[in-house]
Design a protein around this motif. Structure first.
Motif, mmCIF file in Angstrom:
data_model
loop_
_atom_site.group_PDB
_atom_site.id
_atom_site.type_symbol
_atom_site.label_atom_id
_atom_site.label_comp_id
_atom_site.label_asym_id
_atom_site.label_seq_id
_atom_site.Cartn_x
_atom_site.Cartn_y
_atom_site.Cartn_z
ATOM 1 N N HIS A 90 0.848 -1.195 0.000
ATOM 2 C CA HIS A 90 0.000 0.000 0.000
ATOM 3 C C HIS A 90 0.881 1.243 0.000
ATOM 4 O O HIS A 90 1.849 1.307 0.766
ATOM 5 C CB HIS A 90 -0.929 0.008 1.212
ATOM 6 N N CYS A 91 0.531 2.182 -0.853
ATOM 7 C CA CYS A 91 1.347 3.387 -0.951
ATOM 8 C C CYS A 91 1.146 4.244 0.295
ATOM 9 O O CYS A 91 0.043 4.337 0.836
ATOM 10 C CB CYS A 91 1.045 4.170 -2.221
ATOM 11 N N GLU A 92 2.242 4.830 0.720
ATOM 12 C CA GLU A 92 2.176 5.615 1.949
ATOM 13 C C GLU A 92 1.523 6.969 1.727
ATOM 14 O O GLU A 92 1.223 7.670 2.682
ATOM 15 C CB GLU A 92 3.576 5.777 2.556
ATOM 16 N N HIS A 93 1.277 7.335 0.478
ATOM 17 C CA HIS A 93 0.662 8.649 0.227
ATOM 18 C C HIS A 93 -0.851 8.610 0.256
ATOM 19 O O HIS A 93 -1.484 9.578 0.650
ATOM 20 C CB HIS A 93 1.133 9.197 -1.129
ATOM 21 N N HIS A 94 -1.433 7.495 -0.185
ATOM 22 C CA HIS A 94 -2.897 7.413 -0.261
ATOM 23 C C HIS A 94 -3.468 6.164 0.409
ATOM 24 O O HIS A 94 -4.681 5.957 0.388
ATOM 25 C CB HIS A 94 -3.353 7.400 -1.732
ATOM 26 N N ILE A 95 -2.609 5.310 0.959
ATOM 27 C CA ILE A 95 -3.013 3.990 1.465
ATOM 28 C C ILE A 95 -3.777 3.239 0.378
ATOM 29 O O ILE A 95 -4.746 2.523 0.632
ATOM 30 C CB ILE A 95 -3.828 4.070 2.787
ATOM 31 N N HIS A 129 -2.622 1.511 -7.787
ATOM 32 C CA HIS A 129 -4.017 1.937 -7.822
ATOM 33 C C HIS A 129 -4.126 3.460 -7.866
ATOM 34 O O HIS A 129 -5.005 4.000 -8.518
ATOM 35 C CB HIS A 129 -4.767 1.391 -6.610
ATOM 36 N N CYS A 130 -3.215 4.150 -7.191
ATOM 37 C CA CYS A 130 -3.363 5.609 -7.173
ATOM 38 C C CYS A 130 -3.072 6.217 -8.541
ATOM 39 O O CYS A 130 -3.555 7.295 -8.850
ATOM 40 C CB CYS A 130 -2.600 6.280 -6.042
ATOM 41 N N MET A 131 -2.316 5.506 -9.378
ATOM 42 C CA MET A 131 -2.157 5.998 -10.760
ATOM 43 C C MET A 131 -3.366 5.633 -11.612
ATOM 44 O O MET A 131 -3.748 6.359 -12.529
ATOM 45 C CB MET A 131 -0.913 5.393 -11.415
HETATM 46 ZN ZN LIG Z 1 -0.476 6.710 -3.803
#
Ligand SMILES: [Zn+2]
Length: 203
Positions: free
Chosen positions: A93-98, A164-166
């Protein structure tokens, strides 16, 4: 190398770990903030489920990659060439958006006195993936842990992932794969060895 801890102790990161009740309350707050009613039947159990899911996504905070490697090494019995594990799947999981990112890792090392049981390398990938991450930091942490834990002469890590955030957020790119590399020791110094790693990963 970064100052990221390889074996973070959650007690030293947080003065007080929030309770399960507080975590579920925070999920209720986010649901309400999104515009829905956390008390409606379909959402009633969602805070419990999200807390359970977070427990699984982030189980790596309570796990120690170096201990994992220390428990599983064997004598290399004369073998001194590259050991490569291809296509280790991971979810993080990305630390910017979970938001989730997931893909495959290829991990190679040059053994010195220790070789790991093969499942141990996949476990190390999983331990670091199950924390809040950037793909770059994840790649570096896996490499550093294997270098230290196996006293390896060299380590190469390549990770390819879809974020996923992209895909879902600003840029709406669903097919882009992000590829990251970390080369340590002999892989950093020796271009021919790096080429062998790249060819083996492709082959
Ligand atoms: Zn992200």
């Amino acid at each position: 190398m970064t100052n990221l801890p390889l074996s973070p102790n959650i007690a030293t990161l947080l003065p007080r770990r929030p309770s399960r009740t507080e975590a579920e309350e925070a999920v209720r707050t986010l649901i309400a903030w999104s515009g829905d009613n956390p008390a409606r039947p379909g959402l009633e159990k969602t805070p419990q489920r999200v807390a359970d899911a977070f427990g699984e996504y982030f189980v790596g905070y309570g796990q120690d990659a170096l201990a994992e490697l220390a428990g599983g090494f064997e004598e290399p019995s004369g073998y001194s060439d590259m050991v490569l594990l291809k296509d280790i799947s991971f979810e993080s999981h990305c630390e910017h958006h979970i938001a989730p990112f997931f893909g495959t890792a290829h991990v190679a090392y040059m053994p010195s006195t220790r070789v790991a049981g093969l499942s141990r390398i996949a476990r190390v990938v999983d331990i670091f993936a199950r924390r809040l991450q950037t793909q770059e930091a994840l790649t570096s942490q896996i490499a550093a842990a294997i270098e230290e834990g196996l006293q390896a002469k060299g380590v190469a890590v390549m990770m390819s992932a879809r974020h996923h955030c992209m895909a879902a957020r600003s840029v709406h790119q669903t097919r882009v794969a992000t590829v990251t590399f970390r080369f340590l020791g002999e892989f950093e110094r020796d271009a021919a060895l790096r080429d062998r790693f790249m060819a083996a990963v492709r082959g």
